[in-house]
Each structure stands twice: as structure tokens, then as C-alpha cells.
Design a protein around this motif. Structure first.
Motif, mmCIF file in Angstrom:
data_model
loop_
_atom_site.group_PDB
_atom_site.id
_atom_site.type_symbol
_atom_site.label_atom_id
_atom_site.label_comp_id
_atom_site.label_asym_id
_atom_site.label_seq_id
_atom_site.Cartn_x
_atom_site.Cartn_y
_atom_site.Cartn_z
ATOM 1 N N THR A 293 13.862 -47.975 20.325
ATOM 2 C CA THR A 293 14.793 -47.061 19.916
ATOM 3 C C THR A 293 16.094 -47.063 19.518
ATOM 4 N N ASN B 168 15.549 -41.349 25.275
ATOM 5 C CA ASN B 168 16.507 -41.623 24.028
ATOM 6 C C ASN B 168 16.784 -40.648 23.354
ATOM 7 N N LEU C 85 18.047 -47.745 27.420
ATOM 8 C CA LEU C 85 17.164 -47.952 25.714
ATOM 9 C C LEU C 85 17.715 -48.573 24.700
#
Length: 659
Positions: A411, A372, A405
Motif C-alpha cells: 500500500t 487503501n 495500512l
């Protein structure tokens, strides 16, 4: 008035070592606000696009629970509340329309509090502050990592540990990094006399003391005011108010302390055997904090990722203000953690949020967070190098995270956001200027606002345009128009009320807890006025700051435009610290130097450092300071008074959403 009773203002109150502001007197949010139709639609869209819930976070956030306090309210010595464990008990059931459903879901896991077992000899106290306290069983006592923000919260945590696990002394204390929520409760854990006597080691990353006391000193007043917005310290927790900080609940309002470390760690791979427990350290300084390490607890196969990995995307640049962090280095350290430590760790824990159990799960979790930060860094730089500005980059990346992600809850931007962090990466490399000459020397906000409102056709037309934007759910444009109108005409009550409404709806929609706090704090300021800060000084922090830092900080209060005497030298002899210094007071600046007293000075001040603080930061009259115990002033006292008269009072807060 003695120096012990002085309130030296924001810069000396906590001396800015905290990543947060002190608690403010709680204010009610505007009465009975509701989510607009546009906000309800936005919340429904978010809910429809959230990742699958799964069972991991629900299971891991409660796994190992042993006990919590019977009385949820922690009091200080005066009997005033500093923390309420039950403040977020209202977070249950479906998300209300006034809270982003992703943030609501996040708080259902983050609200848990108590003592939790992580491994055979490792526990955490969570929910007693914004941060976690980690406890390791040593051969003779408890090894404590990160003693929370306040003495009172730390004492309550240790009482719970001893009552549940059996009473033992604290045999060592470790600070993972240089932010106050990870060292402020030190005196609630150990007696400084035991540290001084060598009975209890205190371990920290190299550079800890310098960074803990100096990171925010110069910009302290501004940072504290902005931090009040970031953490919503004037808001009441609730479905229409504060919803935590994204990495914890609120911030305890107790006493900040600091016990200097007796041992520092300089390099990744360095080891210590602490009370019979083998520890290995990973240096990650320059990421979330300028001095920081992670800790691998070897016997228990547990890896403490401190604050470079938590249950949320973090901040590359905090909204409160700080030096921009290095996103590329952050990703590299996470990669090292994921490849070197996670594969041998049965649990990955953090100094915020809940653990991740299992070697495969821990490795995947750290890897996702690594990816990330790396994605954010690389894509910002890629777009930057093809000419996009920070605002264009932020807008382009905000909803562009790869599906892999986006599917990982940790994240998500509950604390830091893609938008804010992309701008921070741009700033890290290029600064604030976007190379458009119109922005090189633009008018300041109030002057620009006056011209803009005139160009739009006046206040009434601007209000009408904003009302249309509000009706269409375009709160970003409405707040842009209305903020300019409030800057141009601060007495326009209709503009202020509508602006508060636009901010409130954006707060309700925000996934980030601290974005929510900032929007709702702005709305509260507009409708109820700015709350007054009540920050008491921390004697430990003041004592820890170098005299050079204090002299340089005092120099930032110098107002050269004031009439008065200039061009003189002040010699300073601090009897209690055996330090000497001098101040050269010129026409444009004050220069402070540590070292031998000058051969010739206009005035010489001798006395304890607290008396110097009274002069420079409280602006106590020279005649009053001269009467303090241990103080002598030789030479031209009028010159010393001229110095005091040339300094601004300590800032006590300022308006943000009004001129």
C-alpha cells in the motif's frame, strides 16, 4: 520520402496507447550529486518508521525461479540495445543516502528477472520489461497473457520459455487491458497470419481496440512529454539516477506492435475454455485502464489481478496525464476479487511485480489494497465536503494512513502517492477549481512569476530567501520560490542551479519511484537542457486508429489565427480502406465527418490513407502528395494546400521547468 519512413511526431509516433513514453537517449545526471544533511536526516527518519521487513516479499519475489538470459542485453534487429536485465544489479546492501530507504528496499525485490513457476501449469517472465508476461500450459501450446511492451522483449521472453520448458507453439494470446505495455510485444509472440487464419485466438476486454487506440490520441504530445518525466526516460539507472517505475524497472525501447483481438469479454463471470484451459474473467474497466479484466485460471487455482493490485499503491490520475480513474469503483472491484476469487486461489499474480502465494495471504493482500483505495476515496470526500481544498486534503492525508495500512508494504506509494491521488479524487468530483475566486482567473505562470518576484523585492532577495530555505532543508518552499524566479528570469543561472539542487534533494527523498523520476528529470533539464525524443511510429497502431479519430486529431492542429483561405470543403476517398469522409474548413474550426462524399466539394482527395496522413500530420506539400502512387486530386488544389498551411507542425516536445 515515403510514408513508411516518416516520423510523424509524438501524436502518431505511438499514438499514445502506452502508459509511458518511448525511451529517450540516456543522459547523465548532474555530476557527483550528494545528499544534503537535511536529506540524510529525512532518510534516517523514514528508515526508523518503516514496517517490519518480514520474509514474505523476499521469499515470494524469488520463489519458483527457473532461469534467465545469459546475456542480459536484449538487442533489436539493428543491433541496438532495447533492454538491459542487469540495469539494477547495483541495488544491493544498505540504502545509499541518495535513495529513500523504502524505495531502495522495494527495488531489491523488484529487480529480479527471469522465468518463474507460479503453479503446476502457470509461469511468469518477470523483469524483461516494465510488465510481466504470464504463460499457461494449454493442451497444445502456450497461452500468453500480456506480451510486454516491445516485440524484441517479447521475443526474448518466449525464447527463454521455450528453452527452459520445452518448445511449444503459442495457442492463444490474451490482453488484460488497453495499455501498451500489455500488448505492444504481440508480434514477438504470434504471427498475425496465424491470428487471421483463426489458428490463434486473441482475447481482450470489451472496448479494448477503441481504448487502446484512442485513450491518449488528442493529448498525445503533452502526455508523451510528461511521461518522459514520469518514467525518467532521460535518466541513467543508479543511486543518483533512475530507480525504476515503482511497479517495474524501466520500459523497453523496442518496437511497439498490435494485433487486434478476435474475441472480447463483456461481463464478470464470463468464461472461455482456451486450448483446454478453463478461464473466468472479472471485468474491472474504468479503474487502472478504461478496458481491463482480471483472469481466474480455474484448473491451476491462480488469479491474475492484472494491474488493479500490484506491489504498490497505483495512480488514480497518472502524472503523465489521463482521464481521472474512479477510486470507489477500484475498491469495489478489489472487494469482489478478495471475496470471490482469492478464497479459491492458491496464488494471486499481477501483470507487474511478484505473486502472493496462499489463499489466506492472497485474500489479505487484496483486502489491504481495497481498504487503501477506499480509505483514500472516503477520507478525501469527507474532507472535501467540509470545505477543504485538494491541497489541504492531500497534506492532511499524506501521513495519516491507519497503522494497519501503513504496515502493508504494497500500500506504499512507490508508483501512485496519497498526495497525488487525493487531489485526483477531488478532481474526479469537483474539477481543478477550489471555489476561491482569486484562483478563478489567476495570471498564467510567467506573468504571475514576474509580479511575485517583484513583490518579493527582486531576483537577489528571492535567491536569498531560497538559499535560507535550502539551508533549512525546506526544499518544497525553495523550489516554489526558485521556479517562479526561473519563470520570471529564465537566464538567471544561479536560480536555475539552485532550483536543480532543490529538485534533486526532493528526488532523493521520494519514496515514489516516479516522483523521484520527475524531480531528477527536472534537475537534469535545468542543468543539461531538454533531451530530444526519438520516437518511431508504430504502423500497427496507426492502422488500428479509426479515420474519424485521425480527422479529429488533425483538427486539433488547426491554427485559425494564421492568414489564409477559409470556408471550403475537402472530400476524402480512401481507396485502401474503402472509406469516405469530408472536412469542412471554417473560420474557427475544422469539422470532420465520415460517410458519403459531399455532393459538392471544393477539392476531392482520392488515395491510400497513408497519403492523407502525409498531408495532415507531416504537412507534405500537396504537389508532392499528388505524385504518390494511387493518389488523385480533383478540383481546387490550392484549397487543399490552404488546409495544410493552416495546420501546426506536429509538436516535438516542450520545456516544463523553463518558460
Amino acid at each position: 520520402m515515403t510514408i513508411a519512413g516518416l516520423r510523424t511526431g509524438a501524436a502518431l509516433a505511438l499514438l499514445m496507447a502506452l502508459p509511458c513514453a518511448p525511451m529517450l537517449a540516456a543522459q547523465e545526471t548532474p555530476p557527483s550529486p550528494t545528499a544534503s544533511e537535511a536529506t540524510r536526516a529525512a532518510q534516517a527518519k523514514v528508515a526508523a518508521n518503516l514496517p517490519a521487513e518480514g520474509t514474505r516479499d523476499a521469499a515470494f519475489s524469488t520463489r519458483g525461479f527457473l532461469a534467465t538470459r545469459t546475456d542480459p542485453v536484449i538487442l533489436n534487429a539493428a543491433g541496438k540495445p532495447v533492454w538491459n536485465l542487469a540495469a539494477y544489479a547495483f541495488v544491493t546492501g544498505p540504502a545509499p543516502d541518495t535513495v529513500n530507504p523504502s524505495l531502495w528496499r522495494h527495488m531489491t525485490h523488484l529487480k529480479h528477472h527471469g522465468l518463474y513457476q507460479v503453479a503446476a501449469g502457470v509461469w511468469q517472465v518477470r523483469g524483461f520489461d516494465v510488465s510481466n508476461m504470464t504463460i499457461i500450459r494449454g493442451a497444445t501450446g502456450w497461452i500468453v497473457i500480456d506480451p510486454l511492451t516491445s516485440v524484441e522483449a517479447a521475443q526474448a521472453a518466449m525464447e527463454l520459455v521455450n528453452a527452459t520448458l520445452g518448445k511449444r507453439p503459442v495457442s492463444a494470446m490474451i490482453y488484460s487491458h488497453s495499455h501498451g505495455d500489455h500488448f505492444g510485444g504481440a508480434r514477438g509472440v504470434v504471427d498475425p497470419a496465424d491470428v487471421t487464419a483463426g489458428r490463434v485466438p486473441v482475447i481482450a476486454p470489451e472496448g479494448f481496440m477503441e481504448e487502446a487506440t484512442s485513450e491518449n490520441v488528442m493529448a498525445g504530445p503533452a502526455m508523451m512529454r510528461r511521461a518522459a518525466f514520469q518514467f525518467g526516460t532521460g535518466l541513467v539507472p543508479g543511486a543518483i539516477g533512475q530507480m525504476g517505475s515503482g511497479i517495474g524497472m524501466g520500459i523497453s525501447a523496442g518496437t511497439l506492435s498490435l494485433i487486434p483481438p478476435t474475441d472480447t469479454v463483456a461481463a464478470t463471470g464470463d468464461t472461455r475454455v482456451v486450448d483446454g484451459v478453463a478461464l473466468e474473467f472479472q471485468i474491472v474497466s474504468g479503474t487502472e485502464a478504461p478496458a481491463e479484466f482480471n483472469v481466474f485460471i480455474a484448473p491451476e487455482k491462480t488469479f491474475l489481478a492484472a494491474e488493479i493490485a500490484t506491489c504498490s499503491f497505483h495512480n488514480i490520475l497518472t502524472p503523465r496525464g489521463a482521464k481521472v480513474r474512479d477510486a470507489r469503483a477500484w475498491a469495489q472491484y478489489l472487494d469482489e476479487a478478495a471475496t470471490r476469487y482469492a478464497p479459491q486461489s492458491d496464488a494471486v499474480i499481477s501483470s507487474h511485480c511478484w505473486p502472493i502465494f496462499g489463499r489466506e495471504a492472497g485474500t489479505a493482500w487484496l483486502s489491504a489494497q481495497r481498504d487503501n483505495y477506499r480509505w483514500l476515496h472516503d477520507q478525501t470526500v469527507r474532507r472535501m465536503n467540509r470545505g477543504e481544498t485538494m491541497h489541504e486534503i492531500a497534506e492532511g492525508l499524506e501521513n495519516a494512513a491507519p497503522p494497519g495500512l501503513a504496515a502493508e508494504w504494497s500500500t506504499h506509494g512507490y508508483y501512485g502517492t496519497v498526495s497525488h491521488n487525493a487531489k485526483a479524487v477531488y478532481q474526479f468530483y469537483l474539477g481543478w477549481y477550489d471555489a476561491v475566486p482569486a484562483n478563478l482567473h489567476a495570471h498564467p505562470p510567467v506573468e504571475r512569476a514576474k509580479r511575485l518576484i517583484e513583490a518579493l523585492g527582486g531576483a537577489d532577495r528571492t535567491l536569498a530567501l531560497a538559499q535560507n530555505a535550502m539551508a533549512g532543508g525546506d526544499y518544497r518552499w525553495a523550489s516554489d520560490l526558485l521556479q517562479n524566479l526561473v519563470f520570471a528570469a529564465p537566464d538567471n543561472a544561479a536560480a536555475k542551479a539552485m532550483l536543480a539542487n532543490s529538485y534533486q534533494q526532493q528526488g532523493f527523498q521520494a519514496e515514489s519511484a516516479i516522483w523521484r523520476n520527475q524531480f531528477l528529470s527536472a534537475a537534469s533539464d535545468l542543468t543539461r537542457g531538454r533531451p530530444q525524443a526519438s520516437a518511431a511510429q508504430s504502423n500497427d497502431m496507426i492502422a488500428a486508429i479509426s479515420t474519424q479519430e485521425l480527422l479529429d486529431s488533425a483538427a486539433t492542429l488547426f491554427a485559425p489565427e494564421r492568414p489564409g483561405r477559409r470556408g471550403f470543403t475537402v472530400a476524402i476517398d480512401l481507396s485502401d480502406r474503402k472509406e469516405t469522409a469530408m472536412l469542412e474548413v471554417g473560420e474557427q474550426a475544422i469539422i470532420g465527418r465520415m460517410g458519403a462524399l459531399p455532393a459538392k466539394a471544393d477539392v476531392t482527395f482520392r488515395g491510400p490513407r497513408r497519403a492523407m496522413l502525409a498531408l495532415l500530420f507531416v504537412r507534405m506539400p500537396v504537389s508532392a502528395v499528388a505524385g504518390m502512387e494511387g493518389v488523385t486530386i480533383e478540383g481546387d488544389q490550392a484549397a487543399l494546400q490552404a488546409l495544410v498551411d493552416a495546420l501546426d507542425p506536429m509538436p516535438q516536445g516542450f520545456d516544463i521547468v523553463t518558460p
